[in-house]
Write a protein that holds these residues in place. Structure first.
Motif, PDB file in Angstrom:
ATOM      1  N   GLN B 251       0.844  -1.184  -0.094  1.00  0.00           N
ATOM      2  CA  GLN B 251      -0.076  -0.047   0.007  1.00  0.00           C
ATOM      3  C   GLN B 251       0.651   1.264   0.046  1.00  0.00           C
ATOM      4  O   GLN B 251       0.592   2.437  -0.660  1.00  0.00           O
ATOM      5  CB  GLN B 251      -1.075  -0.026   1.230  1.00  0.00           C
ATOM      6  CG  GLN B 251      -2.066  -0.975   1.209  1.00  0.00           C
ATOM      7  CD  GLN B 251      -2.888  -1.174   2.159  1.00  0.00           C
ATOM      8  OE1 GLN B 251      -2.516  -0.483   3.356  1.00  0.00           O
ATOM      9  NE2 GLN B 251      -4.160  -1.653   2.386  1.00  0.00           N
ATOM     10  N   ALA B 252       1.737   1.239   0.725  1.00  0.00           N
ATOM     11  CA  ALA B 252       2.961   2.357   0.831  1.00  0.00           C
ATOM     12  C   ALA B 252       3.408   2.621  -0.652  1.00  0.00           C
ATOM     13  O   ALA B 252       3.697   3.626  -0.909  1.00  0.00           O
ATOM     14  CB  ALA B 252       3.838   2.116   1.680  1.00  0.00           C
ATOM     15  N   ARG B 253       3.901   1.682  -1.128  1.00  0.00           N
ATOM     16  CA  ARG B 253       4.376   1.817  -2.603  1.00  0.00           C
ATOM     17  C   ARG B 253       3.462   2.454  -3.591  1.00  0.00           C
ATOM     18  O   ARG B 253       3.639   3.275  -4.288  1.00  0.00           O
ATOM     19  CB  ARG B 253       4.753   0.400  -3.174  1.00  0.00           C
ATOM     20  CG  ARG B 253       6.008  -0.076  -2.639  1.00  0.00           C
ATOM     21  CD  ARG B 253       6.615  -1.399  -3.266  1.00  0.00           C
ATOM     22  NE  ARG B 253       7.772  -2.141  -2.652  1.00  0.00           N
ATOM     23  CZ  ARG B 253       7.702  -3.298  -2.426  1.00  0.00           C
ATOM     24  NH1 ARG B 253       6.872  -4.154  -2.890  1.00  0.00           N
ATOM     25  NH2 ARG B 253       8.783  -3.840  -1.825  1.00  0.00           N
ATOM     26  N   GLY B 254       2.035   1.984  -3.270  1.00  0.00           N
ATOM     27  CA  GLY B 254       1.016   2.507  -4.259  1.00  0.00           C
ATOM     28  C   GLY B 254       0.717   3.864  -3.874  1.00  0.00           C
ATOM     29  O   GLY B 254       0.383   4.708  -4.815  1.00  0.00           O
ATOM     30  N   LYS B 255       1.162   4.483  -2.759  1.00  0.00           N
ATOM     31  CA  LYS B 255       0.839   5.812  -2.548  1.00  0.00           C
ATOM     32  C   LYS B 255       2.294   6.662  -2.765  1.00  0.00           C
ATOM     33  O   LYS B 255       2.244   7.679  -2.340  1.00  0.00           O
ATOM     34  CB  LYS B 255       0.577   6.071  -1.088  1.00  0.00           C
ATOM     35  CG  LYS B 255      -1.055   5.493  -0.687  1.00  0.00           C
ATOM     36  CD  LYS B 255      -2.037   6.345  -0.703  1.00  0.00           C
ATOM     37  CE  LYS B 255      -3.449   5.432  -0.456  1.00  0.00           C
ATOM     38  NZ  LYS B 255      -4.383   6.415  -0.757  1.00  0.00           N
ATOM     39  N   ASN B 256       3.130   5.952  -3.409  1.00  0.00           N
ATOM     40  CA  ASN B 256       4.473   6.737  -3.625  1.00  0.00           C
ATOM     41  C   ASN B 256       5.165   6.954  -2.236  1.00  0.00           C
ATOM     42  O   ASN B 256       5.939   7.987  -2.233  1.00  0.00           O
ATOM     43  CB  ASN B 256       4.375   7.704  -4.537  1.00  0.00           C
ATOM     44  CG  ASN B 256       5.696   8.366  -5.025  1.00  0.00           C
ATOM     45  OD1 ASN B 256       5.734   9.480  -5.094  1.00  0.00           O
ATOM     46  ND2 ASN B 256       6.798   7.541  -5.450  1.00  0.00           N
TER      47      ASN B 256
END
Ligand SMILES: Cc1cc2nc3c(=O)[nH]c(=O)nc-3n(C[C@H](O)[C@H](O)[C@H](O)COP(=O)(O)O)c2cc1C
Ligand code: FES
Lengths: 163, 595
Positions: B251-256
């Motif tokens: 999820q953190a990757r998804g939010k950059n």
């Protein structure tokens, strides 16, 4: 090298591919092997040793160091009893002893002869506030008593007889 | 109906305690029941089922918060079969089931606690990053990446005074600063989630309850020291922690928030998981590094320290889960706010796993320097079963036992060290008068001896010899001079071992000798175990005058050592008895004696 069947070879190949794409190391490779087979078969180690050009001794060095790895098949039902400090002071030792007696598991062994059950100890599963804790087939139970445990084990036995 | 307009939230404890007492089943029944009630009562849309991390008071699990509008009701000891009534009476008829709600004593568990790391546990759904950002999550990341230089970030952490929560208590800001100053093309930050202390679950609860706070701490740390890669080394015994971290990282990757050009800045950083494989020594930082590299987890001599030469020879900062989880709060609320808690040298709060013989076992967060008495009696509610408080074991296999007479000491790094124990990672096992201190020391030595990696002689051979001596003492075969031998050998092992495991392994023995020497002496000189625990030194028998001949003991005895006719006093055959104690526990008439 020991012969492996095409079916097993396919499984091994799957593990190998994951290892390559994930840039894994020996530990993660062994973890995947154990996930695929339930334990770490000698044949599998031989196979990977050839494929990856890593001596078997390095594999066994790692296998024997970490308590997570098993080189023998495990029982169909896995009962993991916590013997961490909190569980210890709440009587986990007696729980384990009575379970082993009930299942007729002899000293130095952890699996019943018919491979129905494996009883193993682990140092803390992080459920210390509900000590003593036991994991039965991946499900965690807290505040365990010998009575409750025996009953649960009996229902597991029953299930096995049905199918 | 009123409930239709109100916002209804149901929060079920899915922390370690909630899971072990069937929290998942409770959630399922809630879901099913709400779904079917939906048709009749139409309360579906306003309801959201949250999976919430640890509530703290595990002894009362499963704990369920039912929030209707602004009114919160907390239910305790919830079982799946209680849910239909809660749904019917509380949610449909608007009448909370008062007999199942918590009383005043529930709140006394929280009164002396100050929550920083655990502060958002009841707000955040660990599997949903948006619930974390909704309470200010990742604001610290934004602030640091866009407004602060790495040096300024380090200065704030230094000023806060936070020290490592993994055991050694090294100042975190100083560690980061040293690593920052080392020149290298590549640096790493590692989160130590190995949680080796058998009897502690703080890190598990933090990861499972609020995994993003740990990841955020890692991002800030990485920025401060100049690392582009991070690892979380988590023990394989925590499958749910692994699962939640995996989700959180994705999820953190998804939010950059992880990856390249984080939040539009030039900063790149990503985190990967590494699973431990069941070795206590891998919590030691150099062993942990070897394990991430895929080798046997053997520690090596320091220096060089990991900040100079760590993972693959590159500068590496290793921090504990709780240390990192504190970081976002320090950045968000300021160093002064953080250091307003605690004592002069031990700043902030500390999470403890309060377990053993107290009434309120659970996860607690208290300001450093709190009195031990406040933890045991005010928060813990005293000893269960009306027994006497004997000691508290802190710091696990590296720590020691603090006796009841020292209950008025402050709990902080310095004070505990002074009395021969340590804060450690936060395990706190309370012991009562039925615990034998020699046997407790033996328990820890069995553990450390088995976990010794075998690289250095003092630890490998020394712990074995210590254990042999304890074995013979608890078997009633102790010799004159054994206590002194334990002390001498213990001190030698402490001085000469390679790593922290051996250097601290004798602590459980030395501290119990210090405060409970008389118990050792009773075992050796009188072949007696005062707490009546050591099997070789006790015998079970039946008190004829109390025995009603009910047969309960006879039925539970696994070795068929008990004989007797119904309604007549039974007899235990001492030769056959395996001293398991089952009869002692089962007898309602206190007719089984232990001597
Ligand atoms: C035998 C041994 C076991 C350890 N186990 C852990 C552990 O499980 N978790 C942890 O955070 N630190 C553990 N440590 C301490 C680490 O080596 C290291 O000091 C710590 O992770 C640094 O993080 P901190 O500065 O944030 O506390 C252990 C140390 C030793 C010697
Ligand atoms: S000591 Fe058993 S779960 Fe922690």
């Amino acid at each position: 090298m020991l012969e492996v069947s095409p079916e097993v070879e396919k499984k091994l190949d799957g593990v190998l591919q994951k290892h390559i794409t994930d840039e894994g190391n020996i530990i993660s490779l062994l973890q995947d092997m154990q996930e695929a087979f339930g334990y770490i078969p000698e044949k599998a180690v031989g196979w990977f040793s050839k494929k990856l050009d890593i001596p078997e001794s390095r594999f066994y060095g790692v296998i024997t160091f970490y308590s997570q790895f098993h080189t023998h098949p495990r029982g169909r039902n896995l009962i993991t009893a916590c013997c961490g400090t909190a569980c210890h002071v709440k009587g986990s030792e007696r729980l384990i002893n009575s379970l082993r007696r009930e299942l007729n598991i002899v000293e130095e062994e952890d699996t019943t002869d018919d491979r129905k059950f494996t009883v193993e100890k682990v140092a803390c599963i992080g459920t210390c506030s509900m000590a003593p804790a036991v994991i039965i087939n991946k499900k965690i139970y807290g505040n365990m008593t010998a009575d409750k445990l025996m009953k649960m084990v009996k229902t597991l036995e029953g299930k096995k007889n049905e199918d | 109906m009123k409930t239709e307009k109100n916002d209804i939230k149901i929060k079920v404890c899915m922390g370690p305690g909630g899971i072990a007492t069937g929290g998942a089943d409770v959630i399922k029944v809630f879901k099913d029941d709400l779904a079917s009630a939906n048709i009749k009562a139409k309360i579906g849309k306003g309801c959201s089922l949250h999976k919430v991390g640890c509530f703290g008071l595990c002894a009362r699990d499963v704990l369920v918060d039912v929030i209707v509008g602004k009114n919160k009701t907390t239910y305790q000891y919830v079982k799946p079969d209680m849910v239909p009534r809660i749904v019917k009476e509380h949610l449909i008829e608007n009448n909370p089931v008062s007999e199942w709600t918590v009383g005043d004593d529930y709140y006394s568990f929280y009164n002396k606690q100050i929550k920083v790391v655990l502060s958002e546990f009841s707000e955040v759904d660990p599997e949903d990053i948006d619930t974390y950002t909704a309470v200010g999550g990742y604001e610290a990341t934004k602030k640091v990446l866009t407004k602060f230089t790495p040096e300024k970030t380090i200065a704030i952490i230094k000023k806060s005074g936070i020290r490592g929560r993994g055991g050694a208590g090294f100042p975190t800001g100083v560690k980061w600063e040293i690593c920052r100053k080392v020149e290298s093309d590549q640096k790493f930050i590692i989160c130590n989630a190995d949680e080796g202390d058998p009897g502690a679950f703080m890190d598990r609860a933090v990861i499972e309850g609020n995994p993003h706070s740990v990841i955020e701490g890692m991002i800030i740390g990485a920025y401060a020291i100049g690392a582009t890669k991070g690892y979380v080394y988590v023990r394989a015994e925590y499958p749910l922690a692994v699962e939640r971290l995996t989700i959180a990282i994705k999820q953190a990757r998804g939010k950059n928030l992880l990856g390249e050009n984080i939040l539009g800045t030039k900063f790149n950083f990503d985190v990967r998981l590494k699973l431990g494989a069941g070795a206590f020594v891998c919590g030691e930082e150099t062993a942990l590094i070897a394990s991430i590299e895929g080798q046997r987890g053997m520690p090596r001599a320091k220096p060089p320290f990991p900040v100079h030469s760590g993972l693959w020879g590159k500068p590496t900062v290793i921090n504990n889960v709780e240390t990192l989880a504190n970081v976002p709060y320090i950045i968000r609320k300021g160093a002064d706010w953080f250091s307003s808690f605690g004592t002069e040298k031990s700043k902030g709060t500390k999470v403890f796993a309060l377990t053993g013989k107290v009434k309120n076992t659970g996860l607690i967060e208290v300001p450093m320097g709190i009195l031990l008495r406040e933890i045991i009696y005010d928060i813990g509610g005293g000893i269960e079963g009306g027994k006497a408080f004997k000691a508290v074991q802190t710091g696990g296999p590296s720590g020691g036992c603090i006796p009841a007479e020292l209950v008025d000491i402050n709990v902080d790094y310095e004070s505990l060290a002074k009395v021969g124990s340590i804060v450690g990672s936060g395990g706190m096992v309370v012991l009562d008068d039925t615990d034998c201190m020699v046997s407790i020391a033996k328990f820890f030595l069995e553990f450390t001896q088995a976990e010794s990696c075998g690289k250095c002689v003092p630890c490998r051979v020394g712990t074995k010899r210590l254990l042999e001596i304890l074995d013979r003492i608890t078997a009633g075969k102790g010799r004159e001079g054994d206590i002194e031998l334990l002390e001498d050998l213990g001190n030698d092992i402490k001085l000469s071992s390679l790593c922290g495991l051996g250097q601290t392994a004798p602590n459980p023995i030395l501290s119990t000798i210090k405060y409970f020497r008389h118990e050792y002496e009773a075992h050796i000189k009188e072949q007696k175990c005062p707490a009546k625990v050591c099997k070789d030194l006790i015998e079970y028998g039946i008190l004829e005058e109390f025995c009603k001949g009910c047969g309960a003991c006879l039925r539970v005895c696994p070795s068929k050592a008990i004989t007797g006719e119904k309604k007549k006093p039974h007899i235990i055959s001492v030769d056959v008895c395996i001293k398991c104690g089952a009869c002692f526990d089962v007898c309602k008439f206190k007719a089984v004696k232990k001597e």
